[in-house]
Design a protein around this motif. Structure first.
Motif, PDB file in Angstrom:
ATOM      1  N   LYS A 190       0.823  -1.217   0.000  1.00 31.51           N
ATOM      2  CA  LYS A 190       0.000   0.000   0.000  1.00 31.51           C
ATOM      3  C   LYS A 190       0.852   1.261   0.000  1.00 31.51           C
ATOM      4  N   SER A 191       1.845   1.310   0.898  1.00 28.89           N
ATOM      5  CA  SER A 191       2.712   2.496   0.984  1.00 28.89           C
ATOM      6  C   SER A 191       3.584   2.641  -0.261  1.00 28.89           C
ATOM      7  N   SER A 192       4.049   1.524  -0.798  1.00 28.29           N
ATOM      8  CA  SER A 192       4.856   1.558  -2.025  1.00 28.29           C
ATOM      9  C   SER A 192       4.036   2.112  -3.187  1.00 28.29           C
ATOM     10  N   PHE A 193       2.760   1.764  -3.234  1.00 30.24           N
ATOM     11  CA  PHE A 193       1.854   2.262  -4.281  1.00 30.24           C
ATOM     12  C   PHE A 193       1.715   3.774  -4.191  1.00 30.24           C
ATOM     13  N   LEU A 194       1.495   4.284  -2.974  1.00 28.41           N
ATOM     14  CA  LEU A 194       1.363   5.734  -2.793  1.00 28.41           C
ATOM     15  C   LEU A 194       2.650   6.440  -3.194  1.00 28.41           C
ATOM     16  N   ASN A 195       3.795   5.919  -2.758  1.00 28.01           N
ATOM     17  CA  ASN A 195       5.085   6.534  -3.103  1.00 28.01           C
ATOM     18  C   ASN A 195       5.334   6.519  -4.607  1.00 28.01           C
ATOM     19  N   ALA A 196       4.953   5.421  -5.278  1.00 31.23           N
ATOM     20  CA  ALA A 196       5.147   5.316  -6.728  1.00 31.23           C
ATOM     21  C   ALA A 196       4.283   6.335  -7.471  1.00 31.23           C
ATOM     22  N   LEU A 197       3.070   6.554  -6.989  1.00 30.23           N
ATOM     23  CA  LEU A 197       2.179   7.538  -7.618  1.00 30.23           C
ATOM     24  C   LEU A 197       2.736   8.954  -7.477  1.00 30.23           C
ATOM     25  N   GLY A 199       5.848   9.798  -6.738  1.00 32.10           N
ATOM     26  CA  GLY A 199       7.230   9.958  -7.180  1.00 32.10           C
ATOM     27  C   GLY A 199       8.141  10.432  -6.078  1.00 32.10           C
ATOM     28  N   LYS A 200       7.717  10.258  -4.807  1.00 30.60           N
ATOM     29  CA  LYS A 200       8.567  10.630  -3.662  1.00 30.60           C
ATOM     30  C   LYS A 200       8.158   9.773  -2.470  1.00 30.60           C
ATOM     31  N   ILE A 216      -2.384   7.919   6.436  1.00 31.29           N
ATOM     32  CA  ILE A 216      -1.583   8.990   5.852  1.00 31.29           C
ATOM     33  C   ILE A 216      -2.341   9.617   4.678  1.00 31.29           C
ATOM     34  N   HIS A 217      -2.817  10.860   4.869  1.00 32.23           N
ATOM     35  CA  HIS A 217      -3.602  11.552   3.846  1.00 32.23           C
ATOM     36  C   HIS A 217      -2.683  12.375   2.944  1.00 32.23           C
ATOM     37  N   THR A 218      -2.929  12.317   1.622  1.00 36.94           N
ATOM     38  CA  THR A 218      -2.128  13.077   0.660  1.00 36.94           C
ATOM     39  C   THR A 218      -3.036  13.660  -0.413  1.00 36.94           C
ATOM     40  N   ARG A 219      -2.903  14.974  -0.642  1.00 36.80           N
ATOM     41  CA  ARG A 219      -3.635  15.629  -1.734  1.00 36.80           C
ATOM     42  C   ARG A 219      -2.879  15.348  -3.027  1.00 36.80           C
ATOM     43  N   TYR A 220      -3.592  14.945  -4.074  1.00 37.09           N
ATOM     44  CA  TYR A 220      -2.950  14.478  -5.301  1.00 37.09           C
ATOM     45  C   TYR A 220      -3.749  14.973  -6.500  1.00 37.09           C
ATOM     46  N   LYS A 221      -3.058  15.283  -7.585  1.00 34.67           N
ATOM     47  CA  LYS A 221      -3.741  15.742  -8.797  1.00 34.67           C
ATOM     48  C   LYS A 221      -3.319  14.880  -9.975  1.00 34.67           C
TER      49      LYS A 221
END
Length: 437
Positions: A190-197, A199-200, A216-221
């Motif tokens: 799960k965390s690897s997926f978020l990091n891959a999306l 790019g950090k 862990i909430h992240t705003r993404y576009k």
């Protein structure tokens, strides 16, 4: 993102307690054991009409045996770089420590305003003792003695902090933004997926299960649309959860599910769809969430041109009546179909919020009903006369008829299947109710 406050300091000084106090919600896990917080954790706060973001961070340490030490330090540095104001939290009970002085040296190079927050100042004597933290010599501002647990002193601190912010609206900046959460068993990626999306390194990743604790909430576009992606702690069977911290992590994950619009249930390709995954799917359906299944680690499977179809058929067989849930096969490490996965999640959100015109609904569904009318019950014929979609957050359709109490579940499934065939509702629970006309 403007107006950001980072809460930093050594372990167990009360950073997460202060974070929860500022965001007025128990979002971060609090525990007397040090090292509970690992990733950067975001929340929103408001004070005297000014809205700002707050970042909770892990405790900054050096020279320990903790395998997460280096990653936590990296997360703390990212939070400091990202912030506009820094709250350096220290502990009045322990007084000034070598680790406080070491971390103060790390902060000395920044030109951002730093407020030293002397936490656990539960009485007047401890408040007076907070003066020793002036010797850190890293801030032009006064030391603020507070008690984060009770909120004492936080008002004076916030009055000073918001002076650095421009006036902004009081609306939550995340209001109305689609919320997508990533759920699954521990160590599925799960965390690897978020990091891959992104790019950090937004989330800390290790081979050890249970690395992520908070949600862990992240705003993404992406694709011209803003949305919020939430990485969650791995969820395993209740009988296997023995530590309080893991229990609270699971509770945060389940609460995230309830607050989400769409859930991505991530499955390990080497293990297939397991009972715990089915429990998450059932919970998503019960809470009327958009749902998709993301089969990760597909690169580890020996396969031919038929393998994907066979695995998909087996999963659909296990889903039973819920064959409307879309499935995508990915490899996060190989970055295979990860953007298609998030595109599918956005599509599911669109399906969840789709509104069908009443005229179009009746033009399509009434001929389907005429072709196969509801079975008669005790010699009484049931006549459905009119269909409309109700103004709800999830697709709910009202069928008006003369004898609603006699329509059974098999016919309801027939109507649901016709709705899915003619309108796009993949990945979304569809509810049908009958009303007397």
């Amino acid at each position: 993102m403007a107006n950001i406050v980072a809460i930093v300091g050594r372990p167990n000084v009360g950073k997460s307690t202060l974070f929860n106090r500022l965001v007025e919600e128990r979002k971060a896990i609090e525990d007397n054991m040090s090292g509970v917080t690992r990733d950067r954790h975001y929340g929103h706060a408001q004070w005297i009409g000014k809205f700002f973001s707050v970042i909770d961070t892990g405790g900054y340490v050096t020279g320990s045996d903790d395998i997460y030490e280096a990653e936590i330090r990296k997360q703390v540095k990212l939070a400091v770089e990202e912030s506009d104001v820094i709250l350096f939290v220290v502990d009045c009970h322990d007084g000034l420590t070598d680790l406080d002085m070491e971390f103060a040296n790390e902060l000395r190079g920044t030109e951002k305003p730093i407020y030293i927050v002397a936490n656990k100042a539960d009485n007047q004597d401890l408040s007076f003792m907070s003066a020793e933290f002036y010797s850190l010599g890293i801030s032009d501002f006064e030391v603020f003695p507070i008690a984060a647990a009770s909120g004492s002193g936080t008002g004076d601190l916030l009055d000073k902090v918001v002076e650095h912010f421009e006036d902004e609206g009081t609306e939550d900046p995340d209001a109305g933004i689609p919320k997508i959460s990533i759920l699954g068993r521990p160590n599925v990626g799960k965390s690897s997926f978020l990091n891959a999306l992104l790019g950090k390194e937004r989330s800390i990743v290790t081979n050890e299960a249970g690395t992520t604790r908070d949600a862990i909430h992240t705003r993404y576009k992406l694709f011209g649309q803003d949305f919020i992606i939430t990485d969650t702690a791995g969820i395993r069977k209740k009988a296997k959860v023995h530590e309080d911290i893991e229990f609270y992590s699971v509770m945060r994950s389940l609460r995230t599910l309830e607050e989400s619009d769409v859930i991505i249930v991530m499955v390990d390709a080497t293990r297939g769809l397991e009972a715990q995954d089915m429990n998450l799917i059932s919970l998503g359906i019960k809470n009327n969430k958009g749902i998709m299944i993301m089969v990760n680690k597909w690169d580890l499977i020996e396969k031919d041109h038929k393998t994907m179809n066979k695995v998909k058929e087996d999963m659909l067989e296990r889903l039973g009546e819920n064959k409307w849930i879309p499935i995508i096969f990915t490899s996060v490490t190989e970055k295979q179909r990860i953007f298609q996965a998030i595109e599918l999640a956005v599509k599911v959100y669109e399906n969840k919020t789709r509104k069908v015109q009443t005229s179009k609904l009746n033009d399509v569904m009434l001929p389907e009903i005429e072709k196969y009318p509801p079975p008669a019950w005790k010699g009484k014929y049931i006549k459905i006369k009119y269909v409309t979609q109700l103004p709800t957050k999830n697709p709910v359709f009202a069928f008006f008829c003369n004898l609603p109490q006699y329509i059974k579940s098999p016919y309801t499934r027939y109507l649901e299947n016709r709705l899915r065939e003619n309108f796009e509702f993949d990945g979304v629970p569809v509810k049908i109710i009958y009303k007397n006309k």
